[in-house]
Design a protein around this motif. Structure first.
Motif, PDB file in Angstrom:
ATOM      1  N   ALA A 184      12.773  21.391 -34.640  1.00 58.38           N
ATOM      2  CA  ALA A 184      13.103  22.448 -33.684  1.00 58.38           C
ATOM      3  C   ALA A 184      12.101  23.598 -33.710  1.00 58.38           C
ATOM      4  O   ALA A 184      11.774  24.174 -32.672  1.00 58.38           O
ATOM      5  N   PHE A 185      11.605  23.924 -34.903  1.00 59.23           N
ATOM      6  CA  PHE A 185      10.696  25.063 -35.084  1.00 59.23           C
ATOM      7  C   PHE A 185       9.525  24.657 -35.974  1.00 59.23           C
ATOM      8  O   PHE A 185       9.447  25.066 -37.141  1.00 59.23           O
ATOM      9  N   PRO A 186       8.612  23.844 -35.467  1.00 58.67           N
ATOM     10  CA  PRO A 186       7.542  23.310 -36.310  1.00 58.67           C
ATOM     11  C   PRO A 186       6.632  24.371 -36.932  1.00 58.67           C
ATOM     12  O   PRO A 186       6.060  24.145 -37.992  1.00 58.67           O
ATOM     13  N   GLU A 187       6.533  25.525 -36.306  1.00 57.29           N
ATOM     14  CA  GLU A 187       5.667  26.589 -36.843  1.00 57.29           C
ATOM     15  C   GLU A 187       6.346  27.377 -37.966  1.00 57.29           C
ATOM     16  O   GLU A 187       5.737  28.282 -38.536  1.00 57.29           O
ATOM     17  N   ALA A 188       7.586  27.052 -38.296  1.00 61.75           N
ATOM     18  CA  ALA A 188       8.355  27.825 -39.281  1.00 61.75           C
ATOM     19  C   ALA A 188       7.760  27.772 -40.678  1.00 61.75           C
ATOM     20  O   ALA A 188       7.865  28.727 -41.444  1.00 61.75           O
ATOM     21  N   GLY A 189       7.147  26.681 -41.026  1.00 62.70           N
ATOM     22  CA  GLY A 189       6.618  26.528 -42.374  1.00 62.70           C
ATOM     23  C   GLY A 189       5.345  27.330 -42.599  1.00 62.70           C
ATOM     24  O   GLY A 189       4.606  27.633 -41.664  1.00 62.70           O
ATOM     25  N   HIS A 190       5.118  27.675 -43.843  1.00 60.55           N
ATOM     26  CA  HIS A 190       3.919  28.405 -44.248  1.00 60.55           C
ATOM     27  C   HIS A 190       2.728  27.456 -44.266  1.00 60.55           C
ATOM     28  O   HIS A 190       2.807  26.379 -44.856  1.00 60.55           O
ATOM     29  N   LYS A 191       1.629  27.848 -43.623  1.00 58.02           N
ATOM     30  CA  LYS A 191       0.447  26.988 -43.582  1.00 58.02           C
ATOM     31  C   LYS A 191      -0.317  27.126 -44.893  1.00 58.02           C
ATOM     32  O   LYS A 191      -0.600  28.216 -45.355  1.00 58.02           O
ATOM     33  N   GLU A 192      -0.630  25.974 -45.472  1.00 54.25           N
ATOM     34  CA  GLU A 192      -1.347  25.921 -46.744  1.00 54.25           C
ATOM     35  C   GLU A 192      -2.369  24.797 -46.655  1.00 54.25           C
ATOM     36  O   GLU A 192      -2.006  23.632 -46.691  1.00 54.25           O
ATOM     37  N   ARG A 193      -3.610  25.148 -46.491  1.00 52.74           N
ATOM     38  CA  ARG A 193      -4.696  24.182 -46.301  1.00 52.74           C
ATOM     39  C   ARG A 193      -4.417  23.261 -45.125  1.00 52.74           C
ATOM     40  O   ARG A 193      -4.244  23.720 -44.018  1.00 52.74           O
ATOM     41  N   LEU A 194      -4.313  21.963 -45.358  1.00 48.46           N
ATOM     42  CA  LEU A 194      -4.128  21.001 -44.269  1.00 48.46           C
ATOM     43  C   LEU A 194      -2.678  20.841 -43.833  1.00 48.46           C
ATOM     44  O   LEU A 194      -2.401  20.266 -42.789  1.00 48.46           O
ATOM     45  N   TYR A 195      -1.756  21.309 -44.649  1.00 51.13           N
ATOM     46  CA  TYR A 195      -0.332  21.081 -44.393  1.00 51.13           C
ATOM     47  C   TYR A 195       0.430  22.384 -44.242  1.00 51.13           C
ATOM     48  O   TYR A 195       0.002  23.431 -44.714  1.00 51.13           O
ATOM     49  N   ARG A 196       1.576  22.277 -43.619  1.00 47.24           N
ATOM     50  CA  ARG A 196       2.560  23.350 -43.645  1.00 47.24           C
ATOM     51  C   ARG A 196       3.602  22.950 -44.677  1.00 47.24           C
ATOM     52  O   ARG A 196       3.802  21.772 -44.940  1.00 47.24           O
ATOM     53  N   LYS A 197       4.269  23.940 -45.249  1.00 49.88           N
ATOM     54  CA  LYS A 197       5.341  23.632 -46.199  1.00 49.88           C
ATOM     55  C   LYS A 197       6.539  24.500 -45.888  1.00 49.88           C
ATOM     56  O   LYS A 197       6.409  25.657 -45.494  1.00 49.88           O
ATOM     57  N   LEU A 198       7.697  23.889 -46.030  1.00 42.42           N
ATOM     58  CA  LEU A 198       8.948  24.594 -45.796  1.00 42.42           C
ATOM     59  C   LEU A 198       9.907  24.258 -46.928  1.00 42.42           C
ATOM     60  O   LEU A 198      10.229  23.082 -47.142  1.00 42.42           O
ATOM     61  N   PRO A 199      10.338  25.276 -47.678  1.00 45.60           N
ATOM     62  CA  PRO A 199      11.306  25.028 -48.746  1.00 45.60           C
ATOM     63  C   PRO A 199      12.644  24.574 -48.171  1.00 45.60           C
ATOM     64  O   PRO A 199      13.039  24.991 -47.081  1.00 45.60           O
ATOM     65  N   VAL A 200      13.327  23.724 -48.913  1.00 44.67           N
ATOM     66  CA  VAL A 200      14.670  23.278 -48.549  1.00 44.67           C
ATOM     67  C   VAL A 200      15.639  24.320 -49.112  1.00 44.67           C
ATOM     68  O   VAL A 200      15.693  24.526 -50.325  1.00 44.67           O
ATOM     69  N   ALA A 201      16.355  25.006 -48.226  1.00 47.37           N
ATOM     70  CA  ALA A 201      17.230  26.115 -48.620  1.00 47.37           C
ATOM     71  C   ALA A 201      18.200  25.719 -49.721  1.00 47.37           C
ATOM     72  O   ALA A 201      18.812  24.650 -49.668  1.00 47.37           O
ATOM     73  N   GLY A 202      18.304  26.580 -50.726  1.00 45.73           N
ATOM     74  CA  GLY A 202      19.265  26.374 -51.804  1.00 45.73           C
ATOM     75  C   GLY A 202      18.883  25.307 -52.809  1.00 45.73           C
ATOM     76  O   GLY A 202      19.708  24.916 -53.625  1.00 45.73           O
ATOM     77  N   THR A 203      17.642  24.806 -52.733  1.00 43.91           N
ATOM     78  CA  THR A 203      17.196  23.757 -53.654  1.00 43.91           C
ATOM     79  C   THR A 203      15.792  24.103 -54.160  1.00 43.91           C
ATOM     80  O   THR A 203      15.203  25.098 -53.754  1.00 43.91           O
ATOM     81  N   GLU A 204      15.285  23.242 -55.006  1.00 47.02           N
ATOM     82  CA  GLU A 204      13.914  23.384 -55.489  1.00 47.02           C
ATOM     83  C   GLU A 204      12.987  22.365 -54.829  1.00 47.02           C
ATOM     84  O   GLU A 204      11.934  22.033 -55.367  1.00 47.02           O
ATOM     85  N   TYR A 205      13.369  21.884 -53.649  1.00 49.91           N
ATOM     86  CA  TYR A 205      12.566  20.904 -52.915  1.00 49.91           C
ATOM     87  C   TYR A 205      11.769  21.582 -51.811  1.00 49.91           C
ATOM     88  O   TYR A 205      12.174  22.616 -51.273  1.00 49.91           O
ATOM     89  N   VAL A 206      10.627  20.978 -51.490  1.00 51.60           N
ATOM     90  CA  VAL A 206       9.735  21.497 -50.454  1.00 51.60           C
ATOM     91  C   VAL A 206       9.292  20.323 -49.582  1.00 51.60           C
ATOM     92  O   VAL A 206       8.952  19.252 -50.094  1.00 51.60           O
ATOM     93  N   VAL A 207       9.295  20.534 -48.263  1.00 55.93           N
ATOM     94  CA  VAL A 207       8.820  19.525 -47.317  1.00 55.93           C
ATOM     95  C   VAL A 207       7.414  19.918 -46.859  1.00 55.93           C
ATOM     96  O   VAL A 207       7.189  21.063 -46.447  1.00 55.93           O
ATOM     97  N   TYR A 208       6.485  18.986 -46.949  1.00 53.82           N
ATOM     98  CA  TYR A 208       5.106  19.179 -46.486  1.00 53.82           C
ATOM     99  C   TYR A 208       4.911  18.378 -45.212  1.00 53.82           C
ATOM    100  O   TYR A 208       5.305  17.210 -45.143  1.00 53.82           O
ATOM    101  N   TYR A 209       4.278  19.005 -44.210  1.00 45.98           N
ATOM    102  CA  TYR A 209       4.114  18.335 -42.921  1.00 45.98           C
ATOM    103  C   TYR A 209       2.901  18.870 -42.178  1.00 45.98           C
ATOM    104  O   TYR A 209       2.359  19.921 -42.502  1.00 45.98           O
ATOM    105  N   ARG A 210       2.502  18.127 -41.145  1.00 47.75           N
ATOM    106  CA  ARG A 210       1.425  18.518 -40.239  1.00 47.75           C
ATOM    107  C   ARG A 210       1.940  18.471 -38.815  1.00 47.75           C
ATOM    108  O   ARG A 210       2.774  17.631 -38.477  1.00 47.75           O
TER     109      ARG A 210
END
Length: 88
Positions: free
Chosen positions: A44-70
């Motif tokens: 729904a909001f692909p730009e929401a993640g923080h851009k880090e080099r080649l990937y964006r990353k978005l933490p999974v709320a309430g957890t210690e997991y992170v999703v990396y995507y392009r």
């Protein structure tokens, strides 16, 4: 925007949830739901993640997991789903 999950990200997800399910089935279900909600948020909001080099990353709320995507022209490619301990 449509998303496409890589084989590696799918394996990450399944491995995390299977491992957690052996330890705490309730927690595994909640974390699985949180990860899936994050994937929906990325669609729904692909730009929401923080851009880090080649990937964006978005933490999974309430957890210690992170999703990396392009983001491509018409699709979001989900590359990895990692626990914060895997990032060290």
């Amino acid at each position: 925007m449509k998303s496409r999950i890589s084989k590696r990200a799918e394996d990450d997800f399944l491995n995390h949830i299977e491992r957690l399910d052996r330890l705490n089935p309730d927690a595994a279900g909640k974390i699985a739901q949180s990860i899936l909600a994050t994937l929906e948020q990325i669609e729904a909001f692909p730009e929401a993640g923080h851009k880090e080099r080649l990937y964006r990353k978005l933490p999974v709320a309430g957890t210690e997991y992170v999703v990396y995507y392009r983001i491509s022209a018409d699709v979001v490619d989900i590359a990895r789903i990692l626990h914060s301990k895997q990032l060290r």
